[in-house]
Design an enzyme around this catalytic site. Structure first.
Site, PDB file in Angstrom:
ATOM      1  CE  LYS A   1      -3.804   1.923   2.793  1.00 45.21           C
ATOM      2  NZ  LYS A   1      -4.518   1.439   4.275  1.00 45.21           N
TER       3      LYS A   1
ATOM      4  CB  SER B   1      -7.805   3.524   2.964  1.00 46.42           C
ATOM      5  OG  SER B   1      -6.802   2.626   4.208  1.00 46.42           O
TER       6      SER B   1
ATOM      7  CB  SER C   1      -8.099   0.337   5.914  1.00 52.66           C
ATOM      8  OG  SER C   1      -9.082   1.728   6.435  1.00 52.66           O
TER       9      SER C   1
END
Lengths: 64, 473
Positions: free
Chosen positions: B75, B150, B174
């Site tokens: 990420k 996210s 997330s």
């Protein structure tokens, strides 16, 4: 459930100025409506507690 | 044979046995990224040359472990030395860190190869936002639908076969939300189990770093490399690391599993309205999942906790306060650098008082104690994850994070390990539930998850877009 009416513009201006934010008219309106979520969260956590009820993050001595 | 169809465990065995080259595996993943990511937007930066070079070095060198030659993604809030790390924001559009995130260091030292940096909601909170420099990732099961966030790009890439595994972060769900919507496995470890050092923070006391994988076994393999005490992470826990794979494959006889039904059966609609009620298909899938656990030998008991909203609002308030404090200077001095969703959500933290925050943290202690007492005699807990299929990506509102129920935040608040595992489908889109446990009992949580997964075979179902490219069939 959440309060259906957002805070008045006059009252919300006070919060915005206290926060030191400079907002466009669109941002102001969006946050004024979104503030209802904050109000709900605050209502959820504000409840009578014994003074001995400590928060989860007590001070912890740093490791040397 | 298409090597990207292999799980981490399978690929690792093939590499160790000499049947598969890390170079060939890396090339196959780069081929898939080239062919599919233009539609899926899982990556914001693909490291083609660096990945190939790393694969050659790995292939030529000594074995480092179970991640030898395994291509993964990070990420784009995980700092990577010398490699752009944006946190999904214009604020850091050209940011080149001079450090590596500690969890990435551990994976690399175990032999993992970095394919690239993956799409994230802005600062792990602000998405899906079409005004940002990077287009939001798309759900590979239906690209008109939301992959959740996210850790959106990381989950999409794992589900679509654009990497073997990925790292995400989880402050209120997330990792587990995207795992649910993408039909993969996602683990939020115990707070302090995996170092947060070198990862852009959202909320210091709620942030967790963890893996997204296709199977629970793969999750265990990554955790074996990730779990460690990091003296430079103030939240890191100095707790022994067990063998996470030792209990995999065992039945659940003798285990007692607590089931939290009231979160989704009553609390969600009561606090958040009818739009938060679970779908009938979800209720059925959840109940079937519980029956599967019983068929594997577990004894299920109902758990009663405080209402879901008590956990969620404490979690969200703490997150808002801590996140706003982190970004306050930029909010005041350069607000134009933030995307719409990030600004609209985190700016609400400006209106909290210190007393509001302290009350939320007092409630946190109360609920963490409640949960600990509730599970003292229990081996694991199951509860809902997103109680319906992924919505259309253009139907996700600015304040969706706050206006609807979610089921992941409670375990951020308690710091408990929590694993998202697929349980079925609705309208062709995945559904999932969560398995949680006592602090630092990731092994126990994954034991339950693995047993369930192997009994249902859902992990073998992949989105059509994950099919092999012609050259690898």
């Amino acid at each position: 459930m959440m309060s259906e009416q957002p805070m008045s513009k006059e009252r919300f201006i006070v919060l915005v100025e206290r926060a030191g934010l400079t907002l466009t008219p669109e941002q102001f309106e969006e946050l004024r409506h979104g503030y209802r979520f904050v109000e709900r969260m605050v209502r959820t956590v504000r409840r009578p507690r014994d003074r001995a009820a400590e928060p989860a993050h007590i001070f912890v001595h740093p490791r040397g | 044979m298409d090597p990207t169809l292999l799980t981490v465990a399978e690929a690792s065995r093939a590499i160790a046995g000499g049947q598969l080259s890390p170079v060939a595996l890396t090339e196959a993943y780069l081929d898939r990224i080239g062919a599919l990511d233009g539609e899926l937007h899982g990556y914001v930066l693909v490291l083609q040359d660096a990945a190939r070079a790393a694969a050659r070095d790995i292939a030529a060198g000594r074995s480092r472990g179970a991640l030898q030659g395994i291509p993964i993604g990070l990420k784009d809030i995980y700092k990577t030395r010398g490699i752009r790390t944006t946190a999904g924001s214009r604020r850091y559009l050209d940011h080149i860190p001079d450090e590596d995130a500690e969890s990435w260091v551990r994976l690399r030292d175990a032999g993992a190869i970095l394919l690239g940096k993956q799409e994230t909601h802005e600062f792990a909170i602000g998405g899906p936002d079409f005004s940002l420099p990077f287009p939001p990732a798309r759900n590979p099961w239906n690209t008109e639908h939301y992959p959740a966030g996210s850790s959106s790009g990381s989950a999409v890439a794992v589900a679509a076969g654009l990497c073997a595994a990925a790292m995400g972060s989880d402050t209120g769900g997330s990792i587990r939300g995207p795992a649910a919507y993408n039909g993969i496995v996602g683990l939020k470890p115990t707070y302090g189990r995996v170092s947060r050092r070198g990862v852009f923070p959202l909320s210091y006391t709620l942030d967790h770093c963890g893996p997204l994988t296709r199977t629970v076994e793969d999750c265990a393999i990554l955790m074996q490399a990730l779990a460690a005490y990091d003296p430079l992470d103030p939240g890191s826990a100095d707790v022994p690391v067990p063998d996470y794979r030792a209990a995999l494959g065992m039945r659940l006889d003798g285990l007692t599993i607590g089931v939290i039904r009231h979160f989704h059966e009553r609390d969600a609609e009561a606090a958040f309205g009818p739009d938060s009620a679970p779908s009938a298909a979800y209720v059925s899938a959840f109940d079937n999942a519980c029956r599967t656990l019983e068929s594997l030998g577990a004894r299920l008991v109902d758990l009663q906790l405080s209402p879901l909203v008590d956990y969620l609002d404490a979690n969200r308030l703490i997150m808002l306060a801590e996140a706003y404090a982190l970004h306050e200077t930029d909010f005041r001095e350069r607000p134009h650098l933030f995307g719409h969703h990030m600004f609209a959500r985190i700016a609400l933290g400006a209106f909290l008082s210190a007393a509001d925050y302290v009350e939320a943290v007092r409630q946190r202690r109360e609920l963490a104690l409640e949960f600990a007492h509730a599970i003292a005699e229990i081996d694991a807990v199951v509860s809902a994850n997103s109680t319906g299929p992924a919505p259309r990506i253009d139907a996700v509102s600015t304040y969706s994070t706050f206006e609807r129920a979610s089921y992941t935040g409670p375990y951020n608040l308690t710091g408990s390990p929590a694993l998202s595992v697929p349980i079925g489908f609705e309208n062709g889109l995945p559904l999932a539930f969560q398995i949680a446990g006592k602090p630092f009992d990731e092994a126990g949580v994954m034991r339950v998850g693995h047993a369930f997964e192997q009994a249902t075979e859902l992990h073998r179902q992949r989105p059509p877009i994950a099919a092999s490219l012609p050259q690898h069939q």
